[in-house]
Design a protein around this motif. Structure first.
Motif, PDB file in Angstrom:
ATOM      1  N   ASP A   3      47.368  47.781  38.506  1.00 48.87           N
ATOM      2  CA  ASP A   3      48.069  47.403  39.735  1.00 48.87           C
ATOM      3  C   ASP A   3      47.604  46.042  40.233  1.00 48.87           C
ATOM      4  O   ASP A   3      48.266  45.417  41.061  1.00 48.87           O
ATOM      5  CB  ASP A   3      47.809  48.451  40.819  1.00 48.87           C
ATOM      6  N   ALA A   4      46.464  45.602  39.756  1.00 47.99           N
ATOM      7  CA  ALA A   4      45.928  44.276  40.061  1.00 47.99           C
ATOM      8  C   ALA A   4      45.146  43.801  38.844  1.00 47.99           C
ATOM      9  O   ALA A   4      44.534  44.614  38.144  1.00 47.99           O
ATOM     10  CB  ALA A   4      45.031  44.314  41.289  1.00 47.99           C
ATOM     11  N   VAL A   5      45.179  42.497  38.614  1.00 48.51           N
ATOM     12  CA  VAL A   5      44.516  41.918  37.447  1.00 48.51           C
ATOM     13  C   VAL A   5      43.728  40.697  37.888  1.00 48.51           C
ATOM     14  O   VAL A   5      44.251  39.850  38.628  1.00 48.51           O
ATOM     15  CB  VAL A   5      45.533  41.512  36.357  1.00 48.51           C
ATOM     16  N   VAL A   6      42.465  40.607  37.437  1.00 50.47           N
ATOM     17  CA  VAL A   6      41.662  39.408  37.690  1.00 50.47           C
ATOM     18  C   VAL A   6      41.303  38.779  36.352  1.00 50.47           C
ATOM     19  O   VAL A   6      41.085  39.475  35.357  1.00 50.47           O
ATOM     20  CB  VAL A   6      40.402  39.726  38.516  1.00 50.47           C
ATOM     21  N   VAL A   7      41.248  37.447  36.327  1.00 50.70           N
ATOM     22  CA  VAL A   7      41.076  36.709  35.081  1.00 50.70           C
ATOM     23  C   VAL A   7      39.713  36.023  35.059  1.00 50.70           C
ATOM     24  O   VAL A   7      39.392  35.225  35.945  1.00 50.70           O
ATOM     25  CB  VAL A   7      42.187  35.657  34.899  1.00 50.70           C
TER      26      VAL A   7
END
Length: 338
Positions: free
Chosen positions: A216-220
């Motif tokens: 539901d959320a993605v961090v790179v």
């Protein structure tokens, strides 16, 4: 006396936008009278990091410290044969070109771990700002438009899944900080075994598409190289859950701006936060200008690494390693790449 050239140090520019050599107090405390310090050409508004004046400033340097400047064949030609070491004043190595430097017998190193706490905290802060619609609420209230539901209704993060792309030092620190907020934390990194991820309480995803589809959320937090440039393009973002959030505090080149803009406009992305762009200033790029104008974006000026402690540590460690090479005639202890 050996000479070190600092090509484009942001810390050396004062509040008036002028280069102030007196700000090199950390460096002079390390070098003492053993190493001379020079700076790259600076005009009010910024350092020159290319062109004749820049290349001329490198002439005769025994060591060079870069920030945003790139090591190119022209730069290496200007450094040869005097230069012994090039330092990247930061974590990323995409502009260091360590392989090219090694071909000419020049050592290269970065500082890979000075800002793990700062970048991981900045990442979580940006993500929670998107989740809680803080920026839109701030703008509405300050504009006299008091509305509890203004900017949209947030979702409950404790019911959601967050994915991390890249599970190095910073990715691991971020995973620990995200776990109190999210139900599940996933990670994808082809160079990190699932066993290590499990040790951090994180579930491994073998494919990028699989992580995007479940998050539901993605961090790179991935490094930028030939294999990861535009990693998040149109095809990749189509795998996202509708309304997913995306945060990039790694490198601007990891995302394709056109894909992000389209995903935001179609609702595939519910929000986007970025500390990094390519080029650095998003207002200098026509697509990035459109991205940052949208109400569901949060941006900062490539400062996720920054704190009073981290900047001091970075500067001191770079100076200590340069001193080690030039004065003690020994290779760098930390972050050595070539």
């Amino acid at each position: 006396m050996p000479t070190v050239v600092y090509t484009d140090p942001a810390w050396a520019v004062n509040s008036a936008g002028e280069l102030d050599a007196g700000r090199a107090d950390v460096e002079r405390a390390v070098y003492a009278d053993a190493v001379d310090i020079r700076f790259g050409p600076h005009r009010k508004g910024g350092f020159d990091v290319s062109g004749p004046a820049f290349l001329e400033s490198l002439s005769g340097a025994d060591a060079v410290v870069i920030h945003r400047a790139e090591i190119t064949p022209a730069v290496v030609a200007a450094l040869t044969p005097h230069c012994r070491v090039v330092a990247r004043q930061g974590v990323g190595t995409d502009n260091l070109n360590a392989e090219l430097l090694a071909q000419h017998g020049i050592l290269a190193f970065n500082v890979p771990d000075y800002c793990v706490d700062e970048v991981s905290s900045h990442t979580v802060a940006m993500l929670l700002a998107l989740e809680r619609h803080l920026v839109s609420q701030d703008s509405l209230v300050k504009a006299g438009r008091w509305s509890i539901h203004g900017g949209g209704v947030p979702r409950r993060t404790a019911d959601r899944t967050v994915g991390i792309i890249g599970f190095g030092r910073i990715g691991r620190a971020t995973s620990r900080k995200l776990q109190p907020f999210y139900q599940r934390v996933l990670a994808h990194d082809p160079y990190v075994h699932a066993d290590l991820m499990r040790g951090y309480g994180v579930t491994a995803q073998s494919s990028l598409a699989g992580l995007l589809a479940e998050s539901d959320a993605v961090v790179v937090h991935a490094p930028l190289d030939a294999s990861t440039r535009n990693l998040l393009d149109h095809a990749a973002l189509r795998a996202l859950r509708p309304g997913a959030l995306l945060v990039n505090t790694a490198r601007g080149g990891l995302v394709q701006p056109e894909a992000v803009l389209r995903a935001l406009r179609t609702g595939r992305l519910g929000g986007y936060a970025a500390d990094v762009f390519s080029p650095e200033d998003p207002t200098a790029h026509p697509v990035n200008r459109q991205i940052i104008a949208l109400p569901n974006t949060v941006v900062s000026a490539h400062r996720a690494f920054l704190s009073d402690t981290s900047e001091h540590s970075q500067r001191r460690r770079v100076a200590e390693e340069v001193h080690r090479v030039l004065v003690a005639d020994r290779p760098p202890l930390f972050g050595r790449l070539a």
